[in-house]
Design a protein around this motif. Structure first.
Motif, PDB file in Angstrom:
ATOM      1  N   LEU A 272       0.689  -1.359   0.082  1.00  0.00           N
ATOM      2  CA  LEU A 272      -0.040   0.212  -0.102  1.00  0.00           C
ATOM      3  C   LEU A 272       0.588   1.100  -0.226  1.00  0.00           C
ATOM      4  O   LEU A 272       0.490   2.597  -0.446  1.00  0.00           O
ATOM      5  N   GLU A 273       2.077   1.616   0.996  1.00  0.00           N
ATOM      6  CA  GLU A 273       2.672   2.540   0.283  1.00  0.00           C
ATOM      7  C   GLU A 273       2.954   3.322  -0.344  1.00  0.00           C
ATOM      8  O   GLU A 273       3.413   3.697  -1.011  1.00  0.00           O
ATOM      9  N   ALA A 380      -4.510  10.265   6.797  1.00  0.00           N
ATOM     10  CA  ALA A 380      -4.100   8.833   6.752  1.00  0.00           C
ATOM     11  C   ALA A 380      -5.207   7.517   6.506  1.00  0.00           C
ATOM     12  O   ALA A 380      -6.531   7.811   6.635  1.00  0.00           O
ATOM     13  N   PHE A 381      -4.552   6.358   6.635  1.00  0.00           N
ATOM     14  CA  PHE A 381      -5.506   5.625   6.228  1.00  0.00           C
ATOM     15  C   PHE A 381      -6.269   5.015   7.476  1.00  0.00           C
ATOM     16  O   PHE A 381      -7.544   4.647   6.972  1.00  0.00           O
ATOM     17  N   ASP A 382      -6.628   6.092   8.877  1.00  0.00           N
ATOM     18  CA  ASP A 382      -7.148   5.245   9.819  1.00  0.00           C
ATOM     19  C   ASP A 382      -8.455   6.743   9.836  1.00  0.00           C
ATOM     20  O   ASP A 382      -8.552   7.082  11.415  1.00  0.00           O
ATOM     21  N   ALA A 385     -13.186   9.593   6.724  1.00  0.00           N
ATOM     22  CA  ALA A 385     -12.916   9.539   4.965  1.00  0.00           C
ATOM     23  C   ALA A 385     -12.703   8.944   4.547  1.00  0.00           C
ATOM     24  O   ALA A 385     -13.230   8.222   3.476  1.00  0.00           O
ATOM     25  N   ILE A 386     -11.320   7.686   4.528  1.00  0.00           N
ATOM     26  CA  ILE A 386     -10.905   6.978   3.418  1.00  0.00           C
ATOM     27  C   ILE A 386     -11.977   5.735   4.821  1.00  0.00           C
ATOM     28  O   ILE A 386     -11.530   4.869   3.440  1.00  0.00           O
ATOM     29  N   PHE A 387     -12.169   5.748   5.422  1.00  0.00           N
ATOM     30  CA  PHE A 387     -12.956   4.742   6.226  1.00  0.00           C
ATOM     31  C   PHE A 387     -14.418   4.558   4.746  1.00  0.00           C
ATOM     32  O   PHE A 387     -14.266   3.434   4.634  1.00  0.00           O
ATOM     33  N   MET A 388     -14.546   5.544   4.331  1.00  0.00           N
ATOM     34  CA  MET A 388     -15.754   5.737   3.627  1.00  0.00           C
ATOM     35  C   MET A 388     -15.083   5.956   2.908  1.00  0.00           C
ATOM     36  O   MET A 388     -16.123   4.677   1.559  1.00  0.00           O
ATOM     37  N   LEU A 389     -14.671   5.651   1.918  1.00  0.00           N
ATOM     38  CA  LEU A 389     -14.414   5.478   0.702  1.00  0.00           C
ATOM     39  C   LEU A 389     -14.014   4.480   0.255  1.00  0.00           C
ATOM     40  O   LEU A 389     -13.804   3.707  -0.538  1.00  0.00           O
ATOM     41  N   GLU A 390     -12.541   3.366   0.982  1.00  0.00           N
ATOM     42  CA  GLU A 390     -12.612   2.400   1.184  1.00  0.00           C
ATOM     43  C   GLU A 390     -13.861   1.436   0.668  1.00  0.00           C
ATOM     44  O   GLU A 390     -13.905   0.464  -0.245  1.00  0.00           O
ATOM     45  N   ALA A 391     -14.783   2.336   1.442  1.00  0.00           N
ATOM     46  CA  ALA A 391     -16.143   0.904   1.751  1.00  0.00           C
ATOM     47  C   ALA A 391     -16.766   1.379   0.038  1.00  0.00           C
ATOM     48  O   ALA A 391     -17.254   0.303  -0.861  1.00  0.00           O
ATOM     49  N   MET A 392     -16.860   2.509   0.189  1.00  0.00           N
ATOM     50  CA  MET A 392     -17.029   3.074  -1.811  1.00  0.00           C
ATOM     51  C   MET A 392     -16.527   2.165  -2.729  1.00  0.00           C
ATOM     52  O   MET A 392     -17.021   1.571  -3.926  1.00  0.00           O
TER      53      MET A 392
END
Length: 489
Positions: A272-273, A380-382, A385-392
């Protein structure tokens, strides 16, 4: 504390705005021909001297209103941009008392004499305005941010995994999907602003990326559980090199040859990095769409960083021999995306979806930064906003995988995290078996249905005019069965 009034021009006025600990002094002439801006940042502890920034720019009426709109939108969640002085004839100066700095502004004046063609003015009334905040908390105002993910699948050369692979004779590839990521605020719902004209709302940003099967003529044997298709990377590299010979320098194809699967098996590599680094490099080349000028606050940040670099360089020129002195220039127009990132693994499903999610994550940070919603273009991953984007992106990947591969995603973002567990591996194995069953026993029937639907669709009525053939390929792709069925229908 006074300054020389001989340069005072009565046809100019000064307005003062404030937001947090920043003050914006706007000088304009009465005919609205030009505006000047001075920003003063006050240290809340009052130990340090105020930071004064003069951008040296003369703004016209249009640019000024856009500028104030940009600055105001940056401080909405902190109470907005507040005007504390309107059209003062002038500023006398600044003074510091025990509580902090004050500015003395002229409220009223009169002309008392004329000497050598110059008016002599007498200040009738002045006002002392504090340039500091009282010790009180400012209520936070939330801004609604809307994220939209749109995937547009091509109807040309469409089908299922083992029936449609690679490229056809017309140059169309299988599993061809364009993904657009739109991020905007609802400060103003319309695309238009009343004082700036059509499509002038700067609250909209967009980023487009692309996925598609490897653009080579290739196939894959379905008789084994995990067959490896006969694809040589050198062949693809040769194709890129050949195309770049006839493409001008500015539009050449940049091919990043990186094996995500091999990197995953290497414990020293953080997949991922590495993807984030590739995404940052790609975004720096393609950019993204922003329907408005650069925010003034972002321009000031870039200018301050540049000034700091210049300062360090002057201290030790030998330490920055390659430093390029490109002073930032404020962008006063829309920003367009100039290029597109294309990602693909073998099937453009699992690993491709993870790669597109990381690229979308990096782009989202730059989009939010351009809208003045975060202080730096990084997320950052945590974060929520990023949790939501990952789900999308997970939902988007599942939809594409079900249509093309016959199952949900096998490998998800969690597969490539360093903390993945046996639950993730077990789930991936079950989905792999489901996909294998679909490819072996159901795909032919699904392909026939897709081909029949597309060739009978009203959307294909202009294909003859545009010389588009839905399935311009050989019998390997099983379209002879579907076409025979259609002839008898």
């Amino acid at each position: 504390m006074f300054f020389d009034m001989s340069s005072f021009v009565p046809t100019e006025t000064v307005s003062i705005y404030t937001a947090l600990n920043k003050y914006y002094f706007v000088l304009r002439n009465n005919t609205h021909e030009y505006y000047r801006l001075l920003k003063i940042e006050i240290d809340e502890t009052h130990y340090d001297e105020p930071v004064v920034v003069d951008d040296g720019v003369f703004y016209d009426d249009y640019e000024y209103h856009r500028l104030i709109s940009d600055i105001s939108s940056s401080y909405v969640k902190f109470g907005g941009l507040i005007q504390i002085v309107s059209k003062s004839p002038g500023v006398i100066g600044f003074v510091k008392f025990t509580k902090g700095y004050y500015v003395s502004v002229i409220i009223d004046y009169k002309i008392v004499a004329l000497v050598g063609g110059h008016y002599i003015h007498h200040i009738e009334k002045a006002k002392l305005i504090p340039l500091f905040k009282k010790n009180e908390t400012c209520p936070k105002e939330e801004r609604n941010v809307y994220v939209i993910l749109i995937a547009r699948r091509s109807r040309v050369f469409a089908g299922v995994r083992f029936m449609k692979r690679g490229v056809n004779e017309k140059g169309y590839v299988a599993n061809d999907v364009e993904t657009e990521q739109i991020i905007h605020t609802m400060d103003t719902t319309s695309f238009d602003l009343p004082y700036l004209g059509k499509n002038s709302n700067p609250s909209y940003t967009s980023f487009v990326q692309h996925r598609g099967s490897i653009p080579l003529f290739w196939s894959q044997d379905t008789s084994a559980m995990n067959p490896k298709p006969p694809i040589e990377r050198e062949e693809f590299t040769e194709c890129i090199n050949y195309l770049n010979k006839v493409i001008d320098e500015r539009n050449k194809l940049l091919y990043i040859r990186w094996d995500m699967s091999r990197a995953k098996n290497n414990r020293e590599d953080d997949v991922l990095e590495i993807l984030e680094e590739i995404a940052e490099e790609s975004l720096s080349l393609t950019g993204f769409f922003h329907n408005g000028p650069e925010l003034y606050t972002n321009f000031v940040k870039h200018k301050n960083m540049f000034d700091a670099q210049i300062k360090e360089f002057k201290k030790d020129p030998s330490s920055s021999a390659t430093f390029e002195f490109d002073e930032p220039i404020k962008r006063n127009h829309k920003q367009f995306q100039n290029g597109v990132v294309r990602s693909n693994c073998i099937d453009c499903l699992d690993r491709t979806n993870t790669a597109q999610y990381i690229i979308g994550k990096v782009a989202a940070a730059h989009q939010l930064y351009a809208l003045g919603l975060i202080n730096e273009p990084y997320l950052a991953f945590d974060t929520d906003a990023i949790f939501m984007l990952e789900a999308m992106y997970h939902d988007l990947g599942d939809t594409i995988a079900l249509q093309y591969g016959g199952s949900e995603l096998v490998n998800t973002v969690k597969t490539y995290r360093n903390n993945n567990n046996w639950t993730s591996h077990s789930r991936d194995m079950i989905v792999s078996i489901k996909r294998y069953y679909s490819n072996s026993f159901v795909d032919a029937e699904r392909q026939n249905a897709i081909t029949m639907f597309l060739e009978k669709s009203d959307s294909t009525q202009n294909d003859d005019i545009n010389d588009i053939i839905i399935d311009a390929d050989d019998p390997f792709h099983s379209n002879d069965i579907a076409l025979g069925f259609l002839k008898n229908a």
